[in-house]
Structures are given as structure tokens and as C-alpha cells.
Design a protein around this motif. Structure first.
Motif, PDB file in Angstrom:
ATOM      1  N   SER A   1       0.836  -1.196   0.000  1.00  0.00           N
ATOM      2  CA  SER A   1       0.000   0.000   0.000  1.00  0.00           C
ATOM      3  C   SER A   1       0.877   1.255   0.000  1.00  0.00           C
ATOM      4  N   ARG A   2       0.508   2.190  -0.848  1.00  0.00           N
ATOM      5  CA  ARG A   2       1.249   3.445  -0.906  1.00  0.00           C
ATOM      6  C   ARG A   2       0.625   4.515  -0.009  1.00  0.00           C
ATOM      7  N   GLU A   3      -0.383   4.133   0.769  1.00  0.00           N
ATOM      8  CA  GLU A   3      -1.087   5.134   1.574  1.00  0.00           C
ATOM      9  C   GLU A   3      -0.157   5.793   2.584  1.00  0.00           C
ATOM     10  N   ALA A   4       0.654   4.992   3.303  1.00  0.00           N
ATOM     11  CA  ALA A   4       1.552   5.551   4.314  1.00  0.00           C
ATOM     12  C   ALA A   4       2.586   6.475   3.681  1.00  0.00           C
ATOM     13  N   LEU A   5       3.138   6.051   2.543  1.00  0.00           N
ATOM     14  CA  LEU A   5       4.137   6.873   1.874  1.00  0.00           C
ATOM     15  C   LEU A   5       3.524   8.160   1.336  1.00  0.00           C
ATOM     16  N   THR A   6       2.326   8.069   0.752  1.00  0.00           N
ATOM     17  CA  THR A   6       1.663   9.262   0.215  1.00  0.00           C
ATOM     18  C   THR A   6       1.340  10.259   1.318  1.00  0.00           C
ATOM     19  N   ARG A   7       0.832   9.765   2.444  1.00  0.00           N
ATOM     20  CA  ARG A   7       0.510  10.654   3.560  1.00  0.00           C
ATOM     21  C   ARG A   7       1.777  11.311   4.116  1.00  0.00           C
ATOM     22  N   ALA A   8       2.855  10.552   4.232  1.00  0.00           N
ATOM     23  CA  ALA A   8       4.111  11.106   4.742  1.00  0.00           C
ATOM     24  C   ALA A   8       4.676  12.160   3.788  1.00  0.00           C
ATOM     25  N   VAL A   9       4.551  11.913   2.492  1.00  0.00           N
ATOM     26  CA  VAL A   9       5.047  12.883   1.507  1.00  0.00           C
ATOM     27  C   VAL A   9       4.245  14.181   1.579  1.00  0.00           C
ATOM     28  N   GLU A  10       2.948  14.078   1.730  1.00  0.00           N
ATOM     29  CA  GLU A  10       2.122  15.285   1.822  1.00  0.00           C
ATOM     30  C   GLU A  10       2.453  16.097   3.072  1.00  0.00           C
ATOM     31  N   ASP A  11       2.655  15.417   4.194  1.00  0.00           N
ATOM     32  CA  ASP A  11       3.020  16.140   5.425  1.00  0.00           C
ATOM     33  C   ASP A  11       4.375  16.831   5.272  1.00  0.00           C
TER      34      ASP A  11
END
Length: 406
Positions: free
Chosen positions: A83-93
Motif C-alpha cells: 500500500s502506498r497510503e503511508a508513503l503518500t501521507r508522509a510525503v504530503e506532510d
């Protein structure tokens, strides 16, 4: 009769008028100079501490990016679709943090390039695990370069205090490098088990190099944190850091034992006695310990920086107060000297007003006229004659020898 010399009132000397002013300036100039120097140094130290806190905030945002990227790399190398959800959320933050303070830390360009590479990573696992290992390796190299840029742009690498210096070195350099290289070590062990026998010769040196690259920063991290605890004056740093540090150190020691080369080498190019599966599990344990340790280090570093800023603010306030008191004292001294000078001038003017008119002596006997009449204005004296004794006008019987007869 001897005439006393004329008394001329003396004006205050020029030195007497200038000397008080010079004395006030001589007392005030060092005070102003020392206050300006102290304020400049305090402002420099405070500005550095404020920028360091920005660096801590940026590193806090990069931590989840590092962990999520290492997990995504392991999944891609293993052929799993993570899942890329954790990476996407971290990148946005992290992007929001860079938007706020990236220009001040001069990291905006580095982050822009890294984000482009992160977004270019495929959502699905690549058919070629070797290509995935190389692609993620390029991105993690950019991520480590960004960590170094944050450390440089925020001034963390120039921190003047020993405890905060060791903390920043541990969290901004050693820990990210240890996480990335430990992930590469476990992923390369997974790849080595799948490589054909013809490629096994080059697998051993690669694994040995990655083992050194992974264990060196992990060992340096432990040394940095212990040095920070030994050199700090904080009573809470040791208690807060040592417990998660011990967990991380045990996980690293397990990783080191499983990645140690065997003699003879294991089949399939495995790096040590545990094999790829055990090595991946040890890496995950080390990563989990690092996930708990990282925010603790950042929190303790931020506390030290906040305390330093508060101390510098107090010193600046005390210096300003002391300078103000000194200026008031010097001003009071100047007022006293000015009053003395005005009193001397007043006495001089009083002497001038009570002195003789032009041409006078300034010293006159009581009853005498002020000054002499000009020549030619005096009335002629009446003639005086001597008279015989015993005769005098108006029935006087005796005249003195100097009595005048009219």
C-alpha cells in the motif's frame, strides 16, 4: 596712599567646561559598546537556535517518509504490492513543512527533486526485482542527501553545545543512514537467494559492503546518544533516551549476528547463519526500534533548544536592564556635573555684576566715591592763610595754625 590692583573676575576655564562632558562620554561609551556586543552575540546564538528548531521540525516530517520508503522498497524487491497510503501521507506532510520553512533552510529545490522521484515510483511491484532495487536506491540516496541539507541549512551541524550536537548528529545523519542501509542489506539478501550461481561471486562482496555500511552508522548512533547523556546537564535526557536506545541496540546486534558472513558461505549467497528470512525479520525489529527512538531524540533535542532560547532571552533582558541602569547613573552624574558648571557660571556672572565699572579699581574704601573724577572738572581749592594765634573772627579767641581766614 597705595591703590590696590584692580580685581578682574575670572571666567571658568575651557578645560573645566569640556572635562565633565568628556568624562560622561568616557563612562557611557564602554557601556554602549559592551551592550551592543552582547546583544549581537545573543542575537546570533538565538537566531541559530531558532533555525535549528526549524531543522528539527523538518527532520520530524522526514522520519515517516524514510520509514515508509524503506518498507516500499522491501515490498517491491520481494515482489509484493504494498500500500502506498503511508508513503503518500508522509510525503504530503513533508511537503507542507517544506512549503513553510523550506526557503529559510534552503531545502526547497532538494525536496522538489525528491518528491518528483517519489511520485514516479510505480504503484505496483516491478516485474524485475533488481530494477526495483536500483530505482528505490536512487530515491533513498536523494532522501539521505536531503537529510544532510536540512542539517546544514538549519545549522544543526554547527550546534555549540555538546549534548545537543550529539543528538542532532544521531537523528539527522546516523539514524536515517542506518535505516536505509539496513533495508538495503535485507533486500540484497533476498535478491541474492534468487540470483543464478554465476552471479554468486559478486553477491558476497556486495553483502559484506552493505553490512559494514549498515552497522557503522548504527554503532555511531549508539555512541552519539551515550555521549549526549554523559555530557548533558539535563536530568531527563538519560531516562528518556536510554530505554529505547537499549531496544535499538539489541535489534542492531541481532542484525549484525545474522548478517555476519559464514565460512564456508551458505548456499544461495546468504550473508549469514540466519538466511534472508531471518535477516529481514531482524531488519524489521531494528526499524521498529528506530521508529520508537527517533521521536524521543527529536523531542529531547527540541527541549534543549527551547531552553537555550529562553536562557538567551533572559540574558538579553538582563543586559538591557543593566545597560539602562548604567545609562541612568551616567546621566545622573552628567546632571551633577552640569549643575556644578552652571553654578560656577552663575558665580562668575555675579562677580561681574558686583565688580567695578570700567576704569574703576574694583576695590574701594567705605565712603569713598566710586572712581575718580576726570581732570578739569574739579572745583578750585580756596586759598588758605595762616592767622596769628589768639585772633579769630566772630569773637573766637584762638585759631589753630591751619584755620583759614576768609
Amino acid at each position: 596712599m597705595t591703590v590696590p590692583p584692580e580685581r578682574v573676575p575670572r571666567r571658568p576655564a575651557l578645560a573645566g567646561r569640556v572635562l565633565p562632558l568628556l568624562l560622561v562620554v568616557a563612562l557611557l561609551a564602554p557601556v554602549v559598546f559592551l551592550f551592543a556586543q552582547q546583544r549581537r552575540l545573543t542575537e546570533d546564538d538565538r537566531g541559530l537556535a531558532v533555525r535549528e528548531r526549524m531543522g528539527v521540525e523538518y527532520l520530524r516530517a522526514l522520519g515517516p517518509v524514510t520509514l515508509a520508503l524503506v518498507d516500499a522498497q522491501s515490498a517491491a524487491v520481494a515482489g509484493r504490492t504494498a500500500s502506498r497510503e503511508a508513503l503518500t501521507r508522509a510525503v504530503e506532510d513533508a511537503a507542507s513543512v517544506d512549503t513553510r520553512i523550506g526557503d529559510q533552510l534552503r531545502t526547497h529545490d532538494r525536496w522538489t527533486g525528491l518528491r518528483a522521484k517519489l511520485e514516479a515510483l510505480p504503484d505496483r511491484a516491478l516485474t524485475d526485482p533488481e530494477a526495483a532495487f536500483v530505482a528505490y536506491g536512487e530515491v533513498t540516496d536523494l532522501l539521505l542527501a536531503l537529510h544532510r541539507k536540512v542539517r546544514e541549512g538549519s545549522g544543526l551541524m554547527r550546534d555549540p553545545q555538546s549534548d545537543s550536537f550529539f543528538l542532532q548528529d544521531a537523528v539527522s545523519e546516523e539514524l536515517p543512514e542506518a535505516l536505509v542501509t539496513a533495508g538495503r542489506l535485507a533486500d540484497l539478501a533476498t535478491l541474492a537467494a534468487r540470483r543464478p550461481a554465476a552471479e554468486q561471486l559478486r553477491t558476497g562482496p556486495e553483502l559484506a559492503g552493505l553490512r559494514v555500511a549498515a552497522l557503522t552508522p548504527a554503532t555511531d548512533l549508539v555512541a552519539d546518544l551515550r555521549a549526549a547523556v554523559d555530557s548533558t546537564e539535563s536530568t531527563k535526557l538519560g531516562a528518556n533516551v536510554l530505554a529505547p536506545l537499549d531496544s535499538y541496540q539489541r535489534a542492531v546486534e541481532r542484525l549484525a549476528a545474522l548478517s555476519a558472513p559464514t565460512d564456508p558461505p551458505q548456499a544461495g549467497g546468504a550473508p549469514g547463519a540466519g538466511g534472508p528470512t531471518e535477516l529481514t525479520a531482524a531488519r524489521n525489529n531494528a526499524q521498529s526500534a528506530a521508529r520508537q527512538l527517533q521521536p524521543v531524540i527529536l523531542d529531547e533535542l527540541d527541549v534543549l533548544l527551547r531552553e537555550r532560547i529562553d536562557r538567551l532571552d533572559r540574558e538579553r533582558w538582563l543586559a538591557g536592564t543593566a545597560a539602562g541602569v548604567a545609562v541612568l547613573l551616567v546621566a545622573a552624574l552628567g546632571a551633577v556635573l552640569l549643575a556644578a558648571y552652571r553654578r560656577a557660571v552663575g558665580e562668575h556672572r555675579a562677580d561681574e555684576d558686583s565688580g567695578a565699572a570700567p576704569g574703576g579699581t574694583g576695590w574701594e574704601l567705605p565712603g569713598e566715591p566710586r572712581g575718580l573724577a576726570p581732570l578739569g572738572t574739579l572745583a578750585p581749592a580756596e586759598p588758605r592763610t595762616l592767622q596769628p594765634a589768639g585772633r579769630g573772627p566772630a569773637g573766637t579767641e584762638r585759631w589753630g595754625p591751619f584755620d583759614a581766614a576768609r
